[in-house]
Structure formats: structure tokens, C-alpha cells
Write an enzyme that holds these catalytic residues in place. Sequence first.
Site, mmCIF file in Angstrom:
data_model
loop_
_atom_site.group_PDB
_atom_site.id
_atom_site.type_symbol
_atom_site.label_atom_id
_atom_site.label_comp_id
_atom_site.label_asym_id
_atom_site.label_seq_id
_atom_site.Cartn_x
_atom_site.Cartn_y
_atom_site.Cartn_z
ATOM 1 N N THR A 44 35.807 -11.832 -43.338
ATOM 2 C CA THR A 44 35.695 -13.107 -42.620
ATOM 3 C C THR A 44 37.083 -13.673 -42.304
ATOM 4 O OG1 THR A 44 33.653 -13.561 -43.795
ATOM 5 C CG2 THR A 44 34.737 -15.451 -42.787
ATOM 6 N N HIS A 47 38.418 -11.897 -39.368
ATOM 7 C CA HIS A 47 37.843 -12.418 -38.113
ATOM 8 C C HIS A 47 38.570 -13.700 -37.693
ATOM 9 C CE1 HIS A 47 34.624 -9.568 -37.937
ATOM 10 N NE2 HIS A 47 34.114 -9.930 -39.086
ATOM 11 N N HIS A 67 38.016 -17.989 -49.371
ATOM 12 C CA HIS A 67 36.873 -18.353 -50.211
ATOM 13 C C HIS A 67 36.690 -17.385 -51.373
ATOM 14 C CE1 HIS A 67 35.438 -15.621 -47.085
ATOM 15 N NE2 HIS A 67 34.654 -15.153 -48.023
ATOM 16 N N GLU A 68 37.620 -16.411 -51.522
ATOM 17 C CA GLU A 68 37.551 -15.488 -52.664
ATOM 18 C C GLU A 68 38.773 -15.777 -53.522
ATOM 19 O OE1 GLU A 68 37.440 -11.471 -51.153
ATOM 20 O OE2 GLU A 68 35.623 -11.834 -49.983
ATOM 21 N N CYS A 103 16.806 -26.130 -51.742
ATOM 22 C CA CYS A 103 17.665 -26.560 -52.844
ATOM 23 C C CYS A 103 16.820 -27.097 -53.992
ATOM 24 C CB CYS A 103 18.655 -27.634 -52.387
ATOM 25 S SG CYS A 103 20.080 -26.953 -51.508
ATOM 26 N N CYS A 111 19.656 -22.607 -48.676
ATOM 27 C CA CYS A 111 19.840 -23.936 -48.077
ATOM 28 C C CYS A 111 20.295 -23.780 -46.623
ATOM 29 C CB CYS A 111 20.909 -24.711 -48.866
ATOM 30 S SG CYS A 111 21.374 -26.266 -48.069
ATOM 31 N N ILE A 289 19.730 -10.396 -46.285
ATOM 32 C CA ILE A 289 20.468 -10.860 -47.460
ATOM 33 C C ILE A 289 21.602 -11.758 -47.003
ATOM 34 C CG2 ILE A 289 21.954 -10.138 -49.379
ATOM 35 C CD1 ILE A 289 19.176 -9.157 -49.821
ATOM 36 N N TYR A 290 21.673 -12.951 -47.557
ATOM 37 C CA TYR A 290 22.793 -13.827 -47.241
ATOM 38 C C TYR A 290 23.365 -14.379 -48.541
ATOM 39 C CZ TYR A 290 25.552 -17.580 -45.227
ATOM 40 O OH TYR A 290 26.590 -18.409 -44.881
#
Length: 348
Positions: A44, A47, A67-68, A103, A111, A289-290
Site C-alpha cells: 500500500t 502504491h 501502518h506496519e 462493531c 465495520c 478477506i479484508y
Amino acid sequence: MTRQMRALVKPEAAPGLVLREVAVPSPGPGEVLVKLEKTAICGTDLHIYQWDAWAARTIKPPLVLGHEFVGRIVEIGLGVKGYAEGQRVSAEGHIVCGVCRNCRAGKPHLCPHTVGIGVNRDGGFAEYVVVPATNLWPIPDEIPSEVAAFFDPFGNAAHCALQFDLVGEDVLITGAGPIGIIAAGIAKHVGARHIVISDLNDYRLNLAKEMGATRTINVRNENLLDILEELDIDGFDIGMEMSGNPRAFNDMLKAMYNGGKIALLGLLPSDTAIDWDNVIFKGLEMHGIYGRRMYETWYKMTQMVLTGFPLHKVLTHQIPIDDFETGFELMANGQCGKVVCDWTGEVA
Ligand code: NAD
Ligand code: ZN
């Protein structure tokens, strides 16, 4: 005067990233400030770096990426309980609304109102990041920071691989990116029989083999369907699509056993066409899958690493943050597993 920190920033709506000074964020109620030790580069991020169509419609510059990550809590906002300064943490990158039906049903990974850290708000490619305390995941002392840094994609792999029972099953994974490689390892860890993985990149296929794949296929010079004969099976019981490539997905559909189950993680183009006969007459089950379960996937990941899952094998490069361009180049040409950037100065 506001305190300054270094951060990897997308400054404007164009390709490229800059490492520059920005203000240190301060934690609001329910949030903590984390001082980063390591941040891993995700597809990501690439990108966003390259500014493709997805990035152009999603990202609002200026934005701090990332985000990692893993780091230590240095400041605790109002009302936060159960965490201490100095504690080492990673974090779930999806911030959920907490009030929607999913949620409240205990399914926050579904969500529809998620906000992505490093995508929709400033992230962990910085000396400091602010994170809601609800998103923190404490890292046990036994797990090194350079490995904990990429629990986020480990979570994608784990959520996908644990979607179906793999014990004794024949598993096909298309795409040996970092997530496919880790998924091959998980399939081995939990006791699958044949674990076949395909890619176009031998470097990554070799990593997948080290992680536990029993057969690798470079689709440039081998045909997936020939493998069925070699293994003397009618088809694969479980598929994990982790390439985002329509060809790979169609090959997978052909190679599945009747009644097989497929978990779809790779981001397929919206115009991907498939031969529906394979789905309908074979009675295939397909599951999108998300992200990853909050926080049951995180729990399983942590326990897997603590009981010997060799996650470190997918870590191929550690670089100082000043060399971030090198890291993004490695990611762009695919000659890597996970690339982890260091903020502490301990990686030269
Ligand atoms: P990646 O891009 O590093 O890996 C994809 C791999 O697929 C590459 O190694 C590429 O060489 C390979 N590939 C391309 N064409 C192929 C073909 N025809 N056959 C076999 N392999 C082929 O990505 P990653 O970080 O490992 O992530 C895997 C996929 O999952 C990507 O599509 C990514 O966008 C997606 N993703 C989805 C989620 C989610 O929540 N659903 C989260 C993270 C990533
Ligand atoms: Zn919600």
C-alpha cells in the site's frame, strides 16, 4: 514552540515521498503517543509512493504514511486504561466506528466506516504516531521489534489462512508476495499436506519454500494444472488468492477440487472475468478477506510466533530510515520479502 519530528510524508498529489520535519502529534482522549522503533514497508505504501489511480482517489496529502510499525508508548491520553509508558506495542491499522451493527456485534473487522492509519490519517512512518488505545497490541519481550513491525500483514495472512480448516488438506496459494509467503508458512504450521505456491519471481518462491511450501511453481515456465498429475490429486481443497492477478485466479479456479474453498485476499481488478462453470459445477465456496479479526487474529499470531512460527524468515532487509528510497526500490522490483525501516539508529 511545537516539537518537531522526522516523518515520511506524501507532500502533494504526485509520485514520490519526502523525509521531512513535521509537528509531533499529541494524543487526544483515548489515544496514546508511540515513539517508533521500526516501520515496515507495505505494498500500500508503494502504491502511495508511485501515486497510482487507487492512491490518487484515496489519499489526501499532506499525509504521513505507515501502518506496519512497532514502538513504545511515551504519552497516555485522558481516559486510557491498561497501558503504561514504556510499553512496547504494535497496532491494528483500521480504526473502527464502534457503533455500527457489525462493531456492536463483535465483528469490528467488518465495520463499513473504518479509518486507516497511514492512509486516511497520519501514520507510523515517523518518529512518533498517535494511536487510539483500543487499537494497540502489546508485544511480548520474546518477540524482536523487527519482526513485530510487520504483524499487520502477518495478520492478513493469518486471517486468510485460518479462514478454513487446513489440517491434512491440499492448499494452493497464488502469489508469493510477503503475505503469500507467510500464508504458506501458516499452512505448514497448522498441518496442511501439499502446500503449492505460484509466482513469477524465483526469489520470492524460494522464500516461500523456506517458510514451508512443499512445491513452488514459476508460472513463467510451468503450468499449474500439470502439478495435479505430479501430486496425483484431482484438485486442491483450499485456495488462497494472494496475487490480485486475474490469470492466477482463473488458474486457481481450474485447479480446485469439487467442493473446494477459496479465500480471496488479492485485490483483483473490477473487470476480472472468470469461467463461472468452475464455481458453479464444482460447488466452490469463496470468501472475501479484508484486514484481520480484531483482535482474535492478533492473539493467534502472537501465540504462533511464541510457539516457534518462523516469521523472521520473511524479513529480508533492514535499513535505516534515511535509506527509505532503497527500500521502496526493493519493493518495486520484488527482490525482497519484508523490508523494515529503523528509527533507533541501531541499523547502519
Ligand atoms: P505483493 O504485490 O507483494 O504480492 C503479489 C505477488 O503476486 C507478487 O510477488 C507477484 O509477482 C505475484 N503475481 C503476479 N502475477 C501472478 C500470477 N499470474 N501468478 C502468480 N503470482 C503472481 O502483495 P502482498 O503484500 O503479498 O499482498 C498480496 C495481495 O493482497 C495484493 O494484491 C495486495 O494488494 C492484497 N492485500 C489485500 C489485503 C486485504 O485486506 N484484502 C490486505 C493487504 C494486501
Ligand atoms: Zn463500525
